[in-house]
Design a protein around this motif. Structure first.
Motif, PDB file in Angstrom:
ATOM      1  N   LEU A   1       3.590   7.860 -17.836  1.00  0.00           N
ATOM      2  CA  LEU A   1       2.779   6.692 -17.510  1.00  0.00           C
ATOM      3  C   LEU A   1       3.774   5.494 -16.895  1.00  0.00           C
ATOM      4  O   LEU A   1       2.992   4.688 -15.827  1.00  0.00           O
ATOM      5  CB  LEU A   1       2.693   6.024 -18.895  1.00  0.00           C
ATOM      6  N   THR A   2       4.935   5.614 -16.568  1.00  0.00           N
ATOM      7  CA  THR A   2       5.836   4.656 -15.818  1.00  0.00           C
ATOM      8  C   THR A   2       5.436   4.932 -14.423  1.00  0.00           C
ATOM      9  O   THR A   2       5.189   3.873 -13.505  1.00  0.00           O
ATOM     10  CB  THR A   2       7.028   5.230 -16.036  1.00  0.00           C
ATOM     11  N   ALA A   3       5.418   6.309 -14.036  1.00  0.00           N
ATOM     12  CA  ALA A   3       5.136   6.648 -12.640  1.00  0.00           C
ATOM     13  C   ALA A   3       3.558   6.051 -12.223  1.00  0.00           C
ATOM     14  O   ALA A   3       3.430   5.446 -11.126  1.00  0.00           O
ATOM     15  CB  ALA A   3       5.132   8.044 -12.155  1.00  0.00           C
TER      16      ALA A   3
ATOM     17  N   ASP B   1      -3.035   9.704   1.752  1.00  0.00           N
ATOM     18  CA  ASP B   1      -1.800   9.978   2.302  1.00  0.00           C
ATOM     19  C   ASP B   1      -0.880  10.123   1.014  1.00  0.00           C
ATOM     20  O   ASP B   1       0.353  10.511   1.406  1.00  0.00           O
ATOM     21  CB  ASP B   1      -1.530   9.055   3.465  1.00  0.00           C
ATOM     22  N   HIS B   2      -1.250   9.407  -0.089  1.00  0.00           N
ATOM     23  CA  HIS B   2      -0.239   9.332  -1.129  1.00  0.00           C
ATOM     24  C   HIS B   2       0.004  10.769  -1.913  1.00  0.00           C
ATOM     25  O   HIS B   2      -1.006  11.458  -2.054  1.00  0.00           O
ATOM     26  CB  HIS B   2      -0.873   8.134  -2.203  1.00  0.00           C
ATOM     27  N   SER B   3       1.258  10.885  -2.009  1.00  0.00           N
ATOM     28  CA  SER B   3       1.575  12.253  -2.621  1.00  0.00           C
ATOM     29  C   SER B   3       1.047  12.680  -4.014  1.00  0.00           C
ATOM     30  O   SER B   3       0.691  13.766  -4.314  1.00  0.00           O
ATOM     31  CB  SER B   3       3.071  12.604  -2.709  1.00  0.00           C
ATOM     32  N   ALA B   4       0.590  11.440  -4.757  1.00  0.00           N
ATOM     33  CA  ALA B   4       0.058  11.737  -5.934  1.00  0.00           C
ATOM     34  C   ALA B   4      -1.357  11.963  -5.825  1.00  0.00           C
ATOM     35  O   ALA B   4      -1.973  12.383  -7.000  1.00  0.00           O
ATOM     36  CB  ALA B   4       0.501  10.584  -7.040  1.00  0.00           C
ATOM     37  N   VAL B   5      -2.032  11.504  -5.027  1.00  0.00           N
ATOM     38  CA  VAL B   5      -3.501  11.414  -4.977  1.00  0.00           C
ATOM     39  C   VAL B   5      -4.174  12.895  -4.587  1.00  0.00           C
ATOM     40  O   VAL B   5      -3.766  13.462  -3.457  1.00  0.00           O
ATOM     41  CB  VAL B   5      -4.160  10.548  -3.891  1.00  0.00           C
ATOM     42  N   HIS B   6      -4.934  13.320  -5.484  1.00  0.00           N
ATOM     43  CA  HIS B   6      -5.561  14.691  -5.174  1.00  0.00           C
ATOM     44  C   HIS B   6      -7.100  14.457  -4.817  1.00  0.00           C
ATOM     45  O   HIS B   6      -7.806  15.627  -4.538  1.00  0.00           O
ATOM     46  CB  HIS B   6      -5.474  15.548  -6.360  1.00  0.00           C
ATOM     47  N   GLY B   7      -7.703  13.343  -4.774  1.00  0.00           N
ATOM     48  CA  GLY B   7      -8.805  13.099  -4.608  1.00  0.00           C
ATOM     49  C   GLY B   7      -9.189  11.624  -4.175  1.00  0.00           C
ATOM     50  O   GLY B   7      -8.873  10.952  -4.792  1.00  0.00           O
TER      51      GLY B   7
END
Length: 341
Positions: free
Chosen positions: A301-303, A276-282
């Motif tokens: 890298l901060t993100a 469900d996290h917007s950064a995760v694509h797999g």
């Protein structure tokens, strides 16, 4: 065309078009223009430009979620090699049709790959070929047990929720996906198809936006049949497309591979939270000591640090290993069969 890290970030208009195609890979210029507030001529011109130089491709997803929601069955491979042999091993893996994904990490001697294999089998690549290769110093494999999130389901966050809803096709009803349409099921790595549908998907593999008329010419089927079958594949959620674009062009130059361990009673919830996290694509549940694998894109890298230090808190994770991707070597296989123009 291979883009270098010096290629500029795409304009917001182009990024929004990419995100629109993630919602519907065969989206018409007219529909995209209506939702995004552009003219159809602008949409056609920008998509033509993005496609002409290789910045953007829409393909049939190389790894489709099993229609029964069961195990994916493929293997995650983590291969360490002698530093001087990295390119040789990568090239050999990339030439294989059963290896749809290959990444090289910043360590300089590490390869992550996905191999399609029969669940529980003694795959020759894993049991004989790689272990007997002198350039390979170590090999770890983990079977994908459950799919939480596929790359084809990831959405670049430049559209509003209303825009995404307007651009996305309605989810198929359960009764539409419960039974297979034919006898040509490819097993646990894709969708169920009959021979005619598989021919259409094979022809669409290198370009999922191929018009019905061109698809009919390539396959030899009547255009009316092609349109009818495409409509059925789409309505049943079996025409799964994926937008291929270098994440750096979207302002996301950092990709991280995450190998996590969570207790069994936290596995499902942690996997879904990652999905469900917007950064995760797999995101995948796997065998092995790291029973949860994930991959994510970040602007810097901060993100990534914020994701690790804040967003993963409370998920029951007891161990995490992070590897940063330096080069995405392969993200989609070659067409299974040559197609004539």
């Amino acid at each position: 065309m291979v883009h270098s890290s010096a290629d500029p970030v795409l304009s917001l208009v182009d990024q929004r078009l990419v995100a629109a195609l993630q919602c519907d890979g065969r989206l018409s210029a007219e529909r995209a223009a209506q939702v995004l507030g552009l003219s159809p001529a602008t949409v056609r011109r920008r998509l033509q430009t993005l496609g002409a130089d290789g910045t953007l491709r829409v393909v049939v997803s190389p790894v489709a979620r099993p229609r029964n929601g069961g195990s994916a069955g493929a293997l995650f491979l983590r291969i360490r090699v002698l530093r001087g042999k990295l390119d040789t091993i990568v090239a050999a893996l990339a030439a294989r049709e059963d290896i749809p994904f290959i990444d090289v990490t910043t360590s300089g001697d590490e390869i992550f790959a996905v191999a399609r294999t029969e669940p529980g089998s003694r795959d020759p690549l894993v049991f004989r070929q790689l272990p007997s290769t002198q350039a390979v110093t170590s090999l770890e494999s983990a079977t994908i047990l459950h799919v939480f999130r596929l790359t084809s389901e990831w959405r670049h966050q430049v559209l509003t929720a209303a825009e995404r809803a307007a651009l996305s096709r309605a989810a198929p009803a359960p009764e539409e996906t419960a039974a297979g349409p034919g006898t040509g099921s490819p097993g646990p790595y894709g969708i169920d198809t009959d021979p005619l549908e598989q021919t259409l998907l094979d022809a669409l593999d290198p370009d999922a936006r191929l018009p019905a008329a061109a698809l009919a010419a390539r396959t030899g089927h009547p255009e009316s049949t092609v349109r009818r079958r495409l409509a059925r594949l789409t309505a049943q959620g079996r025409l799964i497309t994926q937008v291929l674009v270098e994440p750096r062009r979207l302002g996301l130059p950092i990709e991280a591979k995450l190998l996590l361990h969570v207790p069994p009673d936290h596995l499902a919830a942690a996997g879904q939270a990652l999905a469900d996290h917007s950064a995760v694509h797999g995101a995948f549940a796997t065998s092995g000591p790291s029973n949860l694998h994930a991959a994510a894109y970040f602007p810097d890298l901060t993100a990534l640090y914020g994701f690790l230090s804040r967003d993963l808190v409370g998920l029951g994770i007891t161990h995490i290993e992070t590897a940063i991707v330096s080069r995405a070597v392969k993200r989609t296989p070659a067409p299974p069969h040559p197609v004539s123009p």
